[in-house]
Motif scaffolding. Sequence first.
Motif, PDB file in Angstrom:
ATOM      1  N   PHE A 373     -45.711 -53.924 -15.331  1.00  0.00           N
ATOM      2  CA  PHE A 373     -44.437 -53.602 -14.672  1.00  0.00           C
ATOM      3  C   PHE A 373     -43.513 -54.814 -14.615  1.00  0.00           C
ATOM      4  O   PHE A 373     -42.304 -54.693 -14.751  1.00  0.00           O
ATOM      5  N   ARG A 374     -44.100 -55.988 -14.409  1.00  0.00           N
ATOM      6  CA  ARG A 374     -43.255 -57.172 -14.336  1.00  0.00           C
ATOM      7  C   ARG A 374     -42.635 -57.467 -15.701  1.00  0.00           C
ATOM      8  O   ARG A 374     -41.475 -57.858 -15.791  1.00  0.00           O
ATOM      9  N   SER A 375     -43.410 -57.233 -16.773  1.00  0.00           N
ATOM     10  CA  SER A 375     -42.801 -57.554 -18.071  1.00  0.00           C
ATOM     11  C   SER A 375     -41.730 -56.529 -18.442  1.00  0.00           C
ATOM     12  O   SER A 375     -40.778 -56.862 -19.139  1.00  0.00           O
ATOM     13  N   GLU A 380     -36.112 -58.585 -22.308  1.00  0.00           N
ATOM     14  CA  GLU A 380     -36.677 -58.341 -23.653  1.00  0.00           C
ATOM     15  C   GLU A 380     -37.799 -57.310 -23.611  1.00  0.00           C
ATOM     16  O   GLU A 380     -38.542 -57.244 -22.636  1.00  0.00           O
ATOM     17  N   ARG A 381     -37.918 -56.619 -24.727  1.00  0.00           N
ATOM     18  CA  ARG A 381     -38.976 -55.630 -24.857  1.00  0.00           C
ATOM     19  C   ARG A 381     -40.310 -56.350 -25.115  1.00  0.00           C
ATOM     20  O   ARG A 381     -40.393 -57.188 -25.998  1.00  0.00           O
ATOM     21  N   GLY A 385     -49.596 -58.312 -28.068  1.00  0.00           N
ATOM     22  CA  GLY A 385     -50.854 -57.673 -27.643  1.00  0.00           C
ATOM     23  C   GLY A 385     -50.789 -56.155 -27.670  1.00  0.00           C
ATOM     24  O   GLY A 385     -50.268 -55.564 -28.627  1.00  0.00           O
ATOM     25  N   VAL A 386     -51.273 -55.516 -26.606  1.00  0.00           N
ATOM     26  CA  VAL A 386     -51.326 -54.048 -26.573  1.00  0.00           C
ATOM     27  C   VAL A 386     -49.938 -53.401 -26.652  1.00  0.00           C
ATOM     28  O   VAL A 386     -49.803 -52.249 -27.052  1.00  0.00           O
ATOM     29  N   TYR A 387     -48.913 -54.159 -26.260  1.00  0.00           N
ATOM     30  CA  TYR A 387     -47.556 -53.593 -26.242  1.00  0.00           C
ATOM     31  C   TYR A 387     -46.996 -53.331 -27.647  1.00  0.00           C
ATOM     32  O   TYR A 387     -45.979 -52.688 -27.801  1.00  0.00           O
ATOM     33  N   GLN A 388     -47.690 -53.875 -28.682  1.00  0.00           N
ATOM     34  CA  GLN A 388     -47.228 -53.645 -30.053  1.00  0.00           C
ATOM     35  C   GLN A 388     -47.418 -52.192 -30.493  1.00  0.00           C
ATOM     36  O   GLN A 388     -46.781 -51.737 -31.433  1.00  0.00           O
ATOM     37  N   SER A 389     -48.315 -51.497 -29.834  1.00  0.00           N
ATOM     38  CA  SER A 389     -48.689 -50.165 -30.330  1.00  0.00           C
ATOM     39  C   SER A 389     -47.474 -49.235 -30.382  1.00  0.00           C
ATOM     40  O   SER A 389     -46.561 -49.326 -29.552  1.00  0.00           O
ATOM     41  N   GLU A 390     -47.506 -48.306 -31.344  1.00  0.00           N
ATOM     42  CA  GLU A 390     -46.395 -47.378 -31.521  1.00  0.00           C
ATOM     43  C   GLU A 390     -46.244 -46.492 -30.273  1.00  0.00           C
ATOM     44  O   GLU A 390     -45.131 -46.171 -29.857  1.00  0.00           O
ATOM     45  N   ARG A 397     -38.729 -46.744 -25.846  1.00  0.00           N
ATOM     46  CA  ARG A 397     -37.423 -46.228 -26.281  1.00  0.00           C
ATOM     47  C   ARG A 397     -36.965 -45.073 -25.388  1.00  0.00           C
ATOM     48  O   ARG A 397     -35.808 -44.988 -24.999  1.00  0.00           O
ATOM     49  N   ARG A 398     -37.931 -44.202 -25.050  1.00  0.00           N
ATOM     50  CA  ARG A 398     -37.585 -43.082 -24.151  1.00  0.00           C
ATOM     51  C   ARG A 398     -37.090 -43.605 -22.807  1.00  0.00           C
ATOM     52  O   ARG A 398     -36.129 -43.092 -22.232  1.00  0.00           O
ATOM     53  N   TRP A 399     -37.791 -44.634 -22.308  1.00  0.00           N
ATOM     54  CA  TRP A 399     -37.421 -45.209 -21.003  1.00  0.00           C
ATOM     55  C   TRP A 399     -36.021 -45.829 -21.078  1.00  0.00           C
ATOM     56  O   TRP A 399     -35.206 -45.655 -20.176  1.00  0.00           O
ATOM     57  N   GLN A 400     -35.742 -46.534 -22.196  1.00  0.00           N
ATOM     58  CA  GLN A 400     -34.409 -47.132 -22.361  1.00  0.00           C
ATOM     59  C   GLN A 400     -33.327 -46.049 -22.354  1.00  0.00           C
ATOM     60  O   GLN A 400     -32.272 -46.228 -21.747  1.00  0.00           O
ATOM     61  N   ASP A 401     -33.615 -44.929 -23.027  1.00  0.00           N
ATOM     62  CA  ASP A 401     -32.642 -43.825 -23.025  1.00  0.00           C
ATOM     63  C   ASP A 401     -32.409 -43.325 -21.598  1.00  0.00           C
ATOM     64  O   ASP A 401     -31.277 -43.046 -21.202  1.00  0.00           O
ATOM     65  N   ARG A 402     -33.497 -43.203 -20.849  1.00  0.00           N
ATOM     66  CA  ARG A 402     -33.374 -42.726 -19.469  1.00  0.00           C
ATOM     67  C   ARG A 402     -32.561 -43.723 -18.626  1.00  0.00           C
ATOM     68  O   ARG A 402     -31.731 -43.320 -17.800  1.00  0.00           O
TER      69      ARG A 402
END
Length: 483
Positions: A373-375, A380-381, A385-390, A397-402
């Motif tokens: 949550f802090r990151s 920046e996105r 690590g695990v955040y690379q996953s599709e 991207r969905r969250w950014q749209d929201r």
Amino acid sequence: MKDIGFNFETTYTNLPRQFYTELKVSPSSEPETVVINKVLGDSIGLNLSILTDEELATLFSGNHLPVGAKTFSQAYAGHQFGHFTMLGDGRAHLLGEHITPQNIRLDLQFKGSGRTPYSRGGDGKAALGPMLREYLISEAMHYLGIPTTRSLAVVKTGDSVVRESVLPGAILTRVASSHIRVGTFEFAIQQQNPEVIQVLLDYTLDRHFSEVKRQNKSLSLIQAVMERQADLIVHWMRVGFIHGVMNTDNMSLAGETIDYGPCAFMDAYDPKTVFSSIDHLGRYSYINQPKIAQWNLARFAETLLTLIDKDINKSVELAEEIVNKFPEVYQEKWLNMMCSKLGLFEAYESDMQIISDLLEWMVANNADYTNTFRSLSQLERPNNGVYQSETFQSWYRRWQDRLQKNSESIESSIELMKSRNPAVIPRNHKVEEALESATIGNLKPFEDLVSILKEPYTERAVLKAYKNPLKTGSADYKTFCGT
Ligand code: AMP
Ligand code: MG
């Protein structure tokens, strides 16, 4: 001893005799200060700085009582892991209520101060490690913005306590809005005297809920307690706090977190997380906390049935109506909280999906609750690590749209997130390291940790050493009831 600003009243001892026992604190043979919370002292009108170390040790061991204090232990009952028991302060003495210069009434209590009529098999004492643990975590909770009892001092008594090994004994001075618990009402109803419960009801309303409407005092109190409990649990869920022993005797009617025993903070997000060594069935796991709060509220409502209506069936119906509303009340508060963690100013039902998708992804990927949550709260996105996953990137991207649909600017969202998502929490391994070292006489890591946790929402270089969980995770981490 110099006057440092104590201003005691003891309204609690105006309650019927059954509610307390007046008795002396056990003397400590060689009291010595370990930690003194001068900042808290100042904020409640106590000038601790004018006392010598020796005087502070005498004061906070109970060897010398402040003027106006009257030591007594409180009677209460409680459901422990679902089973009813008569309890009471088995190792605690109230000094009374200190009235601050701002006219706030606060209980001052010694914990670890000797046997009482409610001690049952216990020795009435506390070991240094668990008292420092309560000090550390309760102060951390305060600075995280969560209602809690506070810690004013920890002193070593100079006497040993025998647990699995021989440990230094200690006394914690706890500051609380009050120590009225659901268990206090459960004790009152056992007295089989309607007047006893009525007096406690009036006392509690006057002390904590002067603002609530009172057409029906009992129903108003149940409703008000429900709101405060729901708010409190939402805060716990926000920061990944697991209380660990949500027995009804550890549920304060003032809505403060109380009794820091086997509590701990979750690292990787897993709703089933339990740390307490005795919680084999996961009754008090992270995700069960709201359900248990409702269960406790039901036990509370039961104690007031005789006062709600002359017709007991009517009473049950009216009480149930409120208690059954808990999930809905809680859910709304929780959704607002989770939305704020994601920078969303308004919460819509449809936001549920984006939240649960993130949480599910976190479970599947062992993602750290606090750090994820802090990151997200940075501009920046995250893509290491695990955040690379599709899966994560498409969620992002969905969250950014929201976020674009917010009425407020993206900068305001970031500000909101940074005020809801801590940059640092008391990591289990840092807590253990600090306590281990303090028990063998080196207080530096403890003091450093306390100081770091005073500013949990501000990113700074020094946090680097405090932010991460152990690489091996916390799956094996076990906590114990602090005796
Ligand atoms: P807790 O788990 O700290 O909420 O405590 C549950 C009950 O056990 C309370 O009534 C405490 O006062 C009592 N208790 C805990 N530790 C001790 C002890 N060392 N001696 C006597 N009573 C204790
Ligand atoms: Mg307790």
